[in-house]
Enzyme design. Structure first.
Site, PDB file in Angstrom:
ATOM      1  N   LEU A   1      27.784  53.365  82.909  1.00 32.44           N
ATOM      2  CA  LEU A   1      26.188  52.940  83.550  1.00 32.44           C
ATOM      3  C   LEU A   1      26.145  52.064  84.604  1.00 32.44           C
ATOM      4  O   LEU A   1      27.199  52.093  85.535  1.00 32.44           O
ATOM      5  CB  LEU A   1      25.451  51.553  82.557  1.00 32.44           C
ATOM      6  CG  LEU A   1      25.442  51.932  81.449  1.00 32.44           C
ATOM      7  CD1 LEU A   1      24.413  50.790  79.778  1.00 32.44           C
ATOM      8  CD2 LEU A   1      24.385  53.182  80.639  1.00 32.44           C
TER       9      LEU A   1
ATOM     10  N   THR B   1      30.720  49.618  87.060  1.00 33.67           N
ATOM     11  CA  THR B   1      31.203  49.344  87.981  1.00 33.67           C
ATOM     12  C   THR B   1      29.818  48.489  87.897  1.00 33.67           C
ATOM     13  O   THR B   1      28.821  48.426  88.151  1.00 33.67           O
ATOM     14  CB  THR B   1      31.583  49.480  89.684  1.00 33.67           C
ATOM     15  OG1 THR B   1      32.243  50.985  89.111  1.00 33.67           O
ATOM     16  CG2 THR B   1      31.560  48.757  90.516  1.00 33.67           C
TER      17      THR B   1
ATOM     18  N   LYS C   1      38.142  45.586  91.269  1.00 41.23           N
ATOM     19  CA  LYS C   1      38.254  46.793  91.733  1.00 41.23           C
ATOM     20  C   LYS C   1      36.468  46.622  92.838  1.00 41.23           C
ATOM     21  O   LYS C   1      36.700  47.023  93.418  1.00 41.23           O
ATOM     22  CB  LYS C   1      36.636  47.074  90.204  1.00 41.23           C
ATOM     23  CG  LYS C   1      35.282  47.795  90.602  1.00 41.23           C
ATOM     24  CD  LYS C   1      36.121  50.134  90.759  1.00 41.23           C
ATOM     25  CE  LYS C   1      35.089  50.316  91.212  1.00 41.23           C
ATOM     26  NZ  LYS C   1      35.664  51.427  91.798  1.00 41.23           N
TER      27      LYS C   1
HETATM   28  P1  NAD Z   1      25.797  58.148  87.272  1.00 45.69           P
HETATM   29  O1  NAD Z   1      23.533  58.167  87.263  1.00 45.69           O
HETATM   30  O2  NAD Z   1      25.608  59.381  86.848  1.00 45.69           O
HETATM   31  O3  NAD Z   1      25.961  57.990  85.249  1.00 45.69           O
HETATM   32  C1  NAD Z   1      25.161  56.688  85.074  1.00 45.69           C
HETATM   33  C2  NAD Z   1      24.481  57.419  83.186  1.00 45.69           C
HETATM   34  O4  NAD Z   1      23.633  56.251  82.581  1.00 45.69           O
HETATM   35  C3  NAD Z   1      23.380  57.856  83.529  1.00 45.69           C
HETATM   36  O5  NAD Z   1      23.041  59.152  82.945  1.00 45.69           O
HETATM   37  C4  NAD Z   1      21.983  57.665  83.241  1.00 45.69           C
HETATM   38  O6  NAD Z   1      21.164  58.352  82.410  1.00 45.69           O
HETATM   39  C5  NAD Z   1      22.792  56.804  82.195  1.00 45.69           C
HETATM   40  N1  NAD Z   1      22.036  55.801  81.872  1.00 45.69           N
HETATM   41  C6  NAD Z   1      21.378  54.547  82.308  1.00 45.69           C
HETATM   42  N2  NAD Z   1      21.243  53.381  81.075  1.00 45.69           N
HETATM   43  C7  NAD Z   1      21.417  54.376  79.376  1.00 45.69           C
HETATM   44  C8  NAD Z   1      20.867  53.205  78.280  1.00 45.69           C
HETATM   45  N3  NAD Z   1      19.682  52.402  78.174  1.00 45.69           N
HETATM   46  N4  NAD Z   1      21.461  54.297  76.909  1.00 45.69           N
HETATM   47  C9  NAD Z   1      22.502  55.267  77.762  1.00 45.69           C
HETATM   48  N5  NAD Z   1      22.289  56.054  79.423  1.00 45.69           N
HETATM   49  C10 NAD Z   1      22.068  55.256  79.658  1.00 45.69           C
HETATM   50  O7  NAD Z   1      26.526  57.601  87.235  1.00 45.69           O
HETATM   51  P2  NAD Z   1      28.081  57.879  87.853  1.00 45.69           P
HETATM   52  O8  NAD Z   1      28.185  58.401  88.959  1.00 45.69           O
HETATM   53  O9  NAD Z   1      28.819  58.455  86.475  1.00 45.69           O
HETATM   54  O10 NAD Z   1      28.226  56.159  87.937  1.00 45.69           O
HETATM   55  C11 NAD Z   1      28.776  55.343  86.725  1.00 45.69           C
HETATM   56  C12 NAD Z   1      29.069  53.730  86.963  1.00 45.69           C
HETATM   57  O11 NAD Z   1      30.982  54.631  87.111  1.00 45.69           O
HETATM   58  C13 NAD Z   1      28.514  53.203  87.970  1.00 45.69           C
HETATM   59  O12 NAD Z   1      28.310  52.129  87.644  1.00 45.69           O
HETATM   60  C14 NAD Z   1      29.245  53.790  88.916  1.00 45.69           C
HETATM   61  O13 NAD Z   1      29.437  52.476  90.280  1.00 45.69           O
HETATM   62  C15 NAD Z   1      31.027  53.522  88.549  1.00 45.69           C
HETATM   63  N6  NAD Z   1      31.490  54.838  89.531  1.00 45.69           N
HETATM   64  C16 NAD Z   1      31.731  55.376  89.571  1.00 45.69           C
HETATM   65  C17 NAD Z   1      32.483  56.617  90.414  1.00 45.69           C
HETATM   66  C18 NAD Z   1      31.902  57.837  91.008  1.00 45.69           C
HETATM   67  O14 NAD Z   1      32.705  58.173  91.742  1.00 45.69           O
HETATM   68  N7  NAD Z   1      30.694  58.720  90.773  1.00 45.69           N
HETATM   69  C19 NAD Z   1      33.122  55.636  90.329  1.00 45.69           C
HETATM   70  C20 NAD Z   1      33.310  54.987  90.319  1.00 45.69           C
HETATM   71  C21 NAD Z   1      33.079  54.423  89.394  1.00 45.69           C
END
Ligand code: NAD
Length: 296
Positions: free
Chosen positions: A65, A97, A172
């Site tokens: 999330l 994260t 992290k």
């Molecule tokens: P994203 O916004 O693409 O995905 C998050 C998803 O969570 C969304 O699809 C949203 O609809 C869903 N969501 C939110 N609340 C919810 C709930 N209550 N129930 C169900 N679904 C829910 O974000 P992302 O890029 O996939 O990143 C996710 C996590 O990973 C973040 O914490 C980010 O910091 C971390 N991260 C991202 C990357 C990257 O390159 N994108 C790399 C490392 C870590």
């Protein structure tokens, strides 16, 4: 093979859930966005109608999330908290994260109720999520880590036990603080050289073979045209967004305040990303911070 609930199927969670399906697990997938659920179901997962539905029969629950408030609401403080729904003995792995304090607080509430909640944030980006080569930094007891490892290995290559609850999030934050400093420093040096007449490719090679060598020079050169297949040579599209780097440096700042440990380099890097974001570059890859120097 295990029954795994996967909640949060965005840029990272979607491909991670698909890798669990490919490894033969029975994945019950849920996201607030229906289209994202459909995408994972097309790869063999089962659609859940709610987060509670997803976890009802799960041996493992994985969440991916945006931030700490979403994680805490999902498990503890929301309308239908999953701590009321998970199967006894299930292991909850939060790979989002988030701030270490929230991870520790949620784990503590869980422990008081006999529920296993661990933090396992990742490094490696969307590419690593798709290829199943993520690094996981796990904050858990020894027994919880041993239970989680085979599942995490379906989505990642390097699985680290950073320490007890919250330690994964601390690791992290430290890693991404260093990454922010390295990237801004690399941009600064390259821009200085180029403004003084050097070729960016020649300077990059010199620094790579000298004491300035670092990850950005090796695999993620921020200067357009120096390296193929990286965001700088693709208009800074894809990769790791400025918005996310800004968020992660903020988490490092919070840790620094709580522990009274100085982070002047990280703080400087965050100020640069903040300025770059304010200029409308939040959705670009973080190596685009070079533009901030070039625009001066
Ligand atoms: P994203 O916004 O693409 O995905 C998050 C998803 O969570 C969304 O699809 C949203 O609809 C869903 N969501 C939110 N609340 C919810 C709930 N209550 N129930 C169900 N679904 C829910 O974000 P992302 O890029 O996939 O990143 C996710 C996590 O990973 C973040 O914490 C980010 O910091 C971390 N991260 C991202 C990357 C990257 O390159 N994108 C790399 C490392 C870590």
């Amino acid at each position: 093979m295990a029954t795994i609930a996967f909640i949060g199927l965005g840029h990272m969670g979607g491909p991670m859930a698909i890798n669990l399906v490919k490894a033969g697990h029975n994945v019950h997938a849920f996201d607030l966005v229906d289209e994202l659920v459909k995408g994972v179901v097309a790869e063999g997962a089962q659609a859940a109608s709610s987060a509670a539905d997803a976890v009802s029969d799960a041996d493992f629950v994985i969440s991916m999330l945006p931030a700490g408030k979403h994680v805490e609401a999902l498990y503890v403080t929301g309308d239908a908290p999953l701590f009321d729904r998970v199967k006894p003995g299930a292991l909850i792995i939060d790979s989002s994260t988030i701030d270490a304090a929230t991870a520790q607080r949620v784990a503590k509430v869980g422990a008081e109720r006999g529920i296993n909640f661990i933090d396992a944030p990742v490094s490696g980006g969307v590419g690593g999520a798709k290829e199943g080569t993520l690094a996981f930094m796990v904050g858990a007891s020894d027994a919880q880590f041993a239970q989680a490892k085979p599942v995490l290995e379906c989505m990642g290559k390097n699985i680290f036990h950073a320490g007890d609850h919250g330690a994964g999030q601390i690791a992290k934050a430290c890693n991404n603080l260093l990454l922010g400093v390295l990237m801004t420093g690399t941009c600064e040096a390259l821009n200085l050289g180029v403004k003084n007449g050097l070729d960016p490719a020649v300077l990059s090679e010199i620094m790579k073979q000298s004491s300035g060598n670092n990850w950005a020079l090796q695999v993620y050169n921020p200067f357009p045209g120096v390296m193929e297949g990286v965001p700088s040579s693709n208009g800074y599209q894809g990769g790791f967004m400025v918005d996310l780097m800004y968020k992660d440096l903020g988490l490092a700042m919070e840790l620094s305040q709580q522990s009274a440990s100085p982070v002047p380099m990280g703080s400087g890097a965050r100020a640069l990303f903040s300025l770059h974001k304010a200029k409308g570059n939040g959705a670009l890859d973080f190596s685009s911070v070079l533009k901030l120097y070039q625009d001066q």
